[in-house]
Scaffold this motif. Sequence first.
Motif, mmCIF file in Angstrom:
data_model
loop_
_atom_site.group_PDB
_atom_site.id
_atom_site.type_symbol
_atom_site.label_atom_id
_atom_site.label_comp_id
_atom_site.label_asym_id
_atom_site.label_seq_id
_atom_site.Cartn_x
_atom_site.Cartn_y
_atom_site.Cartn_z
ATOM 1 N N TRP A 19 -2.219 -6.345 3.145
ATOM 2 C CA TRP A 19 -1.001 -6.126 2.354
ATOM 3 C C TRP A 19 0.233 -6.619 3.110
ATOM 4 C CZ3 TRP A 19 -4.511 -1.771 2.190
ATOM 5 C CH2 TRP A 19 -4.585 -1.082 3.404
ATOM 6 N N VAL A 33 0.835 -1.191 0.000
ATOM 7 C CA VAL A 33 0.000 0.000 0.000
ATOM 8 C C VAL A 33 0.876 1.250 0.000
ATOM 9 C CG1 VAL A 33 -0.201 0.099 2.543
ATOM 10 C CG2 VAL A 33 -2.015 1.082 1.120
ATOM 11 N N VAL A 45 -1.490 -0.889 -4.039
ATOM 12 C CA VAL A 45 -2.766 -0.325 -3.607
ATOM 13 C C VAL A 45 -2.490 1.136 -3.243
ATOM 14 C CG1 VAL A 45 -4.633 -0.473 -1.910
ATOM 15 C CG2 VAL A 45 -3.438 -2.564 -2.640
ATOM 16 N N GLU A 54 -4.803 -0.851 -7.664
ATOM 17 C CA GLU A 54 -6.070 -0.604 -6.963
ATOM 18 C C GLU A 54 -6.002 0.769 -6.328
ATOM 19 O OE1 GLU A 54 -7.501 -3.406 -3.861
ATOM 20 O OE2 GLU A 54 -5.931 -4.715 -4.657
#
Length: 329
Positions: free
Chosen positions: A218, A156, A180, A199
Motif C-alpha cells: 500500500w 490500509v 484495505v 478489501e
Amino acid sequence: MAERFRAILVTRDEDRKQTAATTEITDADLMDGDVTVRVEATTVNYKDGLAITGRAPVVRRFPLVPGIDFAGVVTASGNPDWKPGDRVILNGWGTGETHHGAYADYSRVKGEWLVPLPDGMSAEQAMAIGTAGYTAMLSVMALERHGIVPSRGPVVVTGAAGGVGSVAIALLAKAGHHVVASTGRASEADYLKSLGAAEIIERAELSAPAKPLAKERWAGGVDAVGSHTLANVLSMTSYGGAVAACGLAGGMDLPSSVAPFILRGVSLLGIDSVMAPKALRLEAWKRLASELDRSSLAAITTTIRFEDIAAAAQDIVDGRIRGRVVVRM
Ligand code: NDP
C-alpha cells in the motif's frame, strides 16, 4: 441550571484504587473556565473506556468527571467569542484527563477550547463523529499533505471496525482511495464494505513480529493499533509512502526498524487530537461536515443513554464496540 445535576465521578482511594460512580454535582463543583456548556450529547471513545475502567492512567486528577468530548449549548460566557445559545463542540484539551469532562449535564471550560457546531449538524451527529472521527479526519489530512492521492495505490486502515477506523474508511473511500481494511472481526466484513472498504484482511496478517521490509502492499494508511501492527504496516508501505499513526489499541510499543524510512523513504506521521491547534480543528470539522456521508455516519452509530456509559466503557476496552457510540444526555 438545575441546582444539582448528573455526573460520573472517578475517585481514587488510599490504595490508589480507582472507582467510577454516578452521582450529582453542583455548579460550584465545576472547574475554572470562562464558558459553561449544557452538554447535549457525548460519546464513549477508547480513551474514555480506559479512564472509566482504570485500565490505563488516563485520569490524572481526582476526583474527576471523565469524558473527552461533547457537543452542547453555551449557557453562560465571559468569553467574547461565545454567547449563551451558541452551539459548540469540544474535543480534548485535557478534559476527561485533568479537567472535568463530558459525563455531566454541564461542563465549564476555556472558550478557546471550543469550536462551533457546523451548520446543519446536530449535537448527536457531531458526537457520532466525536474525537475518533475528528482524529480520522486529522489522519486523512496528514496523508493528503504528504501527497497520498488515490493514484498512488491502496491505503490500509487498521482497527477498521472501531471508531477511528470506521470513519477513516468512509472518508478515504469517499475521496476515491482503494481501502484495505484490517480487522479482527471477520463478522464485520459486510459493515466495512458498506462504508467503502474494497478489501478486508485479517488482523492476524499484521500482528506477528514484522520483518524490516516486506512486499510493498500500500501507499499509506491510518493505524489505530500500534505495536507489531504498525511495524508491519510500515514494512509493507511502498516507496515514498506515509502512515498516519494515531492509536495504540494493540499496544504502545513500536517494534520496528529504520529500514522502511531509510530504504524506502517511508514517512511516519504522528497524529494528536488533544492539543491540535485550533486552525486544524476548524478545518477538520468543516471537512467532516461536508465530506462524511450522513448515511455512513448513521450506519456506524449506536445511541445509548447516560446510564449506559459504564457498560460501554467496558465494551470498548474489550474490543466489543463497532463504530461509534453516542450518548444522548
Ligand atoms: P475503538 O475501540 O473503537 O477501535 C479500536 C479498534 O482496534 C477495535 O475496534 C479493533 O478493531 C482494534 N483492536 C482492538 N484491540 C486490538 C488488539 N489487541 N490488537 C489489534 N487490534 C485491536 O477505539 P477508537 O477507534 O476510538 O480509538 C482507536 C485508537 O486510537 C485508540 O488507541 C485510541 O486511544 C486512539 N486515539 C488517538 C487519538 C489521538 O489523538 N491520537 C484520538 C482518538 C483515538 P477490529 O475489531 O476491526 O480489529
